[in-house]
Design a protein around this motif. Structure first.
Motif, PDB file in Angstrom:
ATOM      1  N   ASN A 112       0.955  -1.206  -0.105  1.00 47.37           N
ATOM      2  CA  ASN A 112      -0.035  -0.046  -0.030  1.00 47.37           C
ATOM      3  C   ASN A 112       0.625   1.321   0.140  1.00 47.37           C
ATOM      4  N   GLN A 168      -6.618 -13.043  -2.824  1.00 42.76           N
ATOM      5  CA  GLN A 168      -7.055 -12.426  -1.476  1.00 42.76           C
ATOM      6  C   GLN A 168      -6.294 -11.074  -1.301  1.00 42.76           C
ATOM      7  N   LEU A 169      -5.073 -11.174  -1.635  1.00 44.27           N
ATOM      8  CA  LEU A 169      -4.410  -9.935  -1.474  1.00 44.27           C
ATOM      9  C   LEU A 169      -4.905  -8.635  -2.254  1.00 44.27           C
ATOM     10  N   GLY A 226      -7.673  -8.253  -3.602  1.00 46.41           N
ATOM     11  CA  GLY A 226      -9.202  -8.179  -3.474  1.00 46.41           C
ATOM     12  C   GLY A 226      -9.233  -7.223  -2.035  1.00 46.41           C
ATOM     13  N   LEU A 227      -8.255  -7.050  -1.363  1.00 54.24           N
ATOM     14  CA  LEU A 227      -8.232  -5.905  -0.369  1.00 54.24           C
ATOM     15  C   LEU A 227      -8.009  -4.283  -0.758  1.00 54.24           C
ATOM     16  N   TYR A 228      -7.335  -4.414  -1.861  1.00 51.40           N
ATOM     17  CA  TYR A 228      -7.306  -2.998  -2.783  1.00 51.40           C
ATOM     18  C   TYR A 228      -8.124  -3.031  -3.979  1.00 51.40           C
ATOM     19  N   ARG A 229      -9.223  -3.845  -3.990  1.00 50.66           N
ATOM     20  CA  ARG A 229      -9.654  -3.749  -5.438  1.00 50.66           C
ATOM     21  C   ARG A 229      -9.290  -3.684  -6.653  1.00 50.66           C
ATOM     22  N   HIS A 278     -17.770 -11.403  -2.233  1.00 48.20           N
ATOM     23  CA  HIS A 278     -17.400 -10.452  -1.057  1.00 48.20           C
ATOM     24  C   HIS A 278     -15.995 -11.088  -0.578  1.00 48.20           C
ATOM     25  N   SER A 284     -12.297  -8.906  -6.585  1.00 44.57           N
ATOM     26  CA  SER A 284     -11.822  -8.452  -7.661  1.00 44.57           C
ATOM     27  C   SER A 284     -11.143  -9.471  -8.672  1.00 44.57           C
ATOM     28  N   TRP A 316     -11.025   0.843  -7.485  1.00 46.83           N
ATOM     29  CA  TRP A 316     -12.502  -0.115  -7.633  1.00 46.83           C
ATOM     30  C   TRP A 316     -13.383   0.592  -8.711  1.00 46.83           C
TER      31      TRP A 316
END
Length: 830
Positions: A97, A124-125, A127-130, A147, A151, A408
């Motif tokens: 990030n 999984q990684l 998806g946290l940041y879309r 959910h 992404s 996103w």
């Protein structure tokens, strides 16, 4: 392989595509050349080709140039995550990030990876940041829950559908005994379970399930091959990616496994002719082939000088041409070059069209998916670029700038992307992030040179209705050793018609014994689980595969037994008739007169009818014949017994009347015997009349007494009336026997008591034997027993009562005189 895309403005466009290429071989810098995969490198080339084609397309992303970076995850989760971290943070010691690069380029999306474990970890990684992720090879089953992986998208269809397609292939060819080779991991377990469930619905069973380890083990491979060799399953499903299964297949090529057919999720690389022969005839369910115009020329135009920063192109060159790059020693080493392993040196000017196997790049499946993945991201970015203010998808209809947007926001456009690929295939993502599931069925055919060709022989479309989803051209398939007939793989041979399946204890349902159906049951289909009972009026044929009308049985005149009994009855009736004629002719003789002539005539007439009564019993029973047969014989035979009783009473009275002062003199004459005959017969007539009036006999179809036979017989109606009728006859016979027995020694030559005694003994023996025999037989044999009893008892009466008299009348006339009968005359024997 992990790829990422970056946009640049046209003003920042690089003149040479090679300047945009950044390949970092994470953990592959010391990889042995034998591990190089041309297939994976072809995916790299596809990314280069797609980006180059997009950048040259004036209608797609005008004034925007795409760049990219490609990293090798080395088929490891660690490598994938390190690559993702480096791509997002842009420095070697990266912090998530945090972006520190000064370039105006922006990370658009991640394309990859090929492995399931790496793809899941990346999703999984990311998806946290879309941050959009588009997989070109792997679809994650758990991505159905957006959910968890919001992404993640996949150009490849959901992998579990391939397992479903393999199960449809199993059902198509009628295979019911299948082995499974599955790789380690949750994905493979899911595919294996889906495959097992689907083939179970088609009636197939799993012979064995063996797990291929992620790290090749020769011991484990030998164990698996031993299991395959010992198993009777001729079809083995491979639910594994080629990176796991290829080492196993190499070991397989050293074993002799005749008659085995493989069905696979994809086509493993074929590295030698032995392996090609071992896998000949394999069927694979693979991603649909696509077209990339110009890609072959792009590959053939590759030169090492064109991409100097590509660390894989030299490895590819060595693998393609069997050469080796010359090693240049360091400055402190002797300035001599040498070639390792005595291979010819690589020049860099070789023509890729001469590279043999590597020149065949028409089978573009995963390669085509990489190409489509790049285009999917490009079209999503193009939609963002061409958004009209006021019509945008965000709050208030706003749009975002291509130079200033959040991940996103691009993710929204990726979800909505829809475009047409080169083969007129519409590309879009469903609600779960998958593209439409379309597969090709390919057959691995080996040519005379030992090279494998993947020939399309069918297709599988899960969006089609059941029964039309799988299309296979059976005639285009070449099986092992060039055979054209599909192999046979069953645990137990099919049960033919007439047999039913019986499960073998502690064995799968596909292993069974075949047991013939019982009598009266049929199985008119193969592999019947149960036998069907025939209708009541039908019976199973000899093969137990159809119901046929039951054989109808009754005693007929045409069959030998019926003909014999009818002949005996007619012939037997001639005997009392003949005797009657003799008696009529000699009616004035002493012996005829002495034995009550009228009773003798009546008895002979009754016996004649008794002999003819069996004719009513023969033939198909009808209402009238059933009513007539028992009652007619009962009345006529009762009349015969009444005549015998009357004769016995006459003998007793005749003896008693000779005594002085006898009161029986007034009984001498015709009134007493006639009364005995009349009353004795009348009582039987009353019994029979009551029987016919209350519950008369009737014909019925007896289907229970004998298997497979309908007996047409007479139901006696009232059993009580029948046994009363029979009991009354026995009563008369018993009375006649007792009276005759008591009078047997009366001292008169005309005494018939002795003959009546013997006739009653004979008749009694016949009827006593008749009852158990009658009750223990069925059908026409029961009728035959009763006819025999009638004929035997009638013949016994004739023989005992009249044959001795005929002997005297015809052969000893001197004894037929009143004097002899009174004992006053003696006949001298000569």
């Amino acid at each position: 392989m992990v790829s990422c895309l970056h946009p640049f403005s046209r003003q920042q466009k690089h003149d040479d595509l090679s300047e945009l290429l950044l390949l970092e071989a994470l953990g592959l810098r010391a990889v042995d050349l034998e591990s190089f995969s041309f297939r994976s490198y072809r995916w790299v080339l596809s990314m280069l080709f797609a980006v180059d084609e997009i950048n040259r397309n004036p209608s797609l992303l005008p004034n925007i140039t795409l760049g990219f970076e490609i990293l090798d995850s080395c088929n490891a989760v660690k490598g994938a995550l390190e690559g993702i971290t480096q791509l997002t943070a842009r420095k070697e010691d990266s912090i998530l990030n945090y972006q520190c690069q000064g370039s105006s380029s922006k990370l658009l999306a991640i394309i990859g990876d090929a492995g399931m474990a790496q793809t899941v970890a990346m999703a999984q990684l990311l998806g946290l940041y879309r941050l959009p992720q588009v997989s070109y090879f792997t679809a994650i089953p758990i991505s159905n829950d957006k959910h968890l992986l919001p992404s993640f998208f996949s150009i490849a269809p959901a992998d579990y559908l391939q397992a479903y397609g393999l199960a449809r292939l199993v059902a198509h060819f009628g295979w019911t005994w299948v082995g499974i080779l599955s790789q380690e991991g949750d994905y493979s377990r899911l595919s294996s379970q889906i495959f097992r469930d689907e083939i179970a619905k088609a009636g197939a069973c799993v012979a064995f399930v063996e797990i291929i380890p992620a790290s090749f083990s020769k011991t484990r491979a030998s164990h698996i091959l031993e299991v395959i060799k010992k198993s009777s399953a001729k079809v083995i499903a491979i639910l594994s990616f080629d990176v796991y299964v290829n080492p196993f297949m190499e070991e397989l090529s050293m074993w002799e496994l005749p008659g085995r057919v493989w069905i696979a999720l994809e086509a493993p690389s074929i590295s030698n002719k032995n392996l090609a022969r071992a896998l000949e005839g394999t069927l694979g369910l693979v991603i649909r082939n696509g077209k990339m115009p110009g890609f072959k020329d792009f590959v053939f135009s590759l030169k090492t000088s064109r991409f100097p920063n590509d660390p894989y192109i030299k490895m590819f060159w060595e693998e393609a041409f069997g050469c080796q790059w010359v090693e240049i020693p360091g400055d402190d080493s002797p300035a001599t070059s040498h070639v390792r392993n005595k291979q010819k040196p690589c020049l860099g000017s070789e023509n890729l069209k001469d590279a043999g196997l590597y020149s065949d790049i028409d089978d573009l499946r995963v390669t085509y998916n990489v190409y489509k993945s790049a285009y999917a991201v490009a079209h999503a970015l193009h939609a963002l670029l061409t958004c009209r203010p006021g019509e945008g998808p965000f709050a208030g209809g706003t749009c975002v700038s291509i130079y200033d947007y959040k991940s996103w926001q691009l993710l929204h456009y990726v979800r909505q992307v829809r475009f047409e690929a080169n083969i007129h295939e519409e590309i879009f993502f469903d609600s779960n992030g998958y593209t439409p599931p379309l597969y090709d069925v390919v057959n691995w055919q080996v040519n005379s040179e030992g090279l494998v060709s993947f020939i399309k022989v069918g297709s599988f479309d899960t969006s089609a209705i059941q029964g039309q989803d799988l299309v296979v051209n059976d005639s285009a398939i070449l099986w092992k050793d060039g055979g054209q007939k599909a192999p046979y793989s069953v645990c137990s041979e099919r049960c033919t018609t007439g047999y039913r399946k019986v499960e073998i204890r502690e064995e799968p349902a596909c292993c069974f014994d075949c047991v013939p159906c019982s009598e009266g049951q049929i199985a008119n289909d193969s592999d019947s689980i149960e036998c069907l009972k025939c209708p009541e009026d039908n019976w199973s044929n000899q093969h137990r595969d159809k119901c046929v009308p039951k054989e109808v049985e009754f005693l007929t005149f045409s069959e030998p037994m019926g003909t014999l009994l009818a002949s005996v009855a007619i012939t037997g009736s001639l005997l009392p008739v003949t005797i009657l004629l003799i008696f009529i002719k000699h009616q004035d003789s002493a012996i005829v007169k002495a034995n009550h002539r009228a009773l003798s005539f009546l008895l002979l007439l009754a016996l004649t009818v008794c002999f003819l009564c069996p004719l009513i019993f023969i033939g198909q029973p009808s209402i009238w014949s059933c009513m007539m047969r028992q009652t007619t014989f009962a009345i006529v035979f009762t009349m015969s017994l009444s005549c015998l009783l009357a004769k016995t009473i006459v003998v007793v009275i005749a003896f008693k009347v000779t005594k002085p002062n006898s009161h029986l003199k007034r009984c001498v004459g015709l009134k007493l015997p006639n009364s005995v005959v009349f009353l004795g017969t009348l009582l039987q007539v009353v019994i029979c009349a009551f029987w016919l009036a209350s519950s008369p006999p009737f014909p019925e179809l007896n289907m229970a007494s004998q298997l497979g036979i309908i007996i047409i017989e007479c139901n006696e109606g009232s059993a009580m009336a029948f046994w009363c009728m029979l009991g009354y006859m026995c009563f008369l016979a018993g009375v006649s026997f007792v009276v005759a027995f008591l009078a047997r020694n009366l001292p008169h030559s005309f005494n018939e008591a002795r003959h009546i005694t013997f006739s009653m003994l004979l008749s009694g023996s016949v009827w006593i034997s008749f009852i158990p025999a009658y009750l223990s037989t069925r059908g026409k044999h029961m009728v035959a027993v009763e006819i025999f009893a009638i004929l035997a008892s009638s013949a016994g009466l004739v023989m005992c009562m009249f044959v001795p008299k005929c002997y005297i009348i015809l052969l000893r006339p001197a004894m037929n005189t009143k004097e002899y009968l009174l004992g006053s005359k003696t006949i001298k024997r000569r």
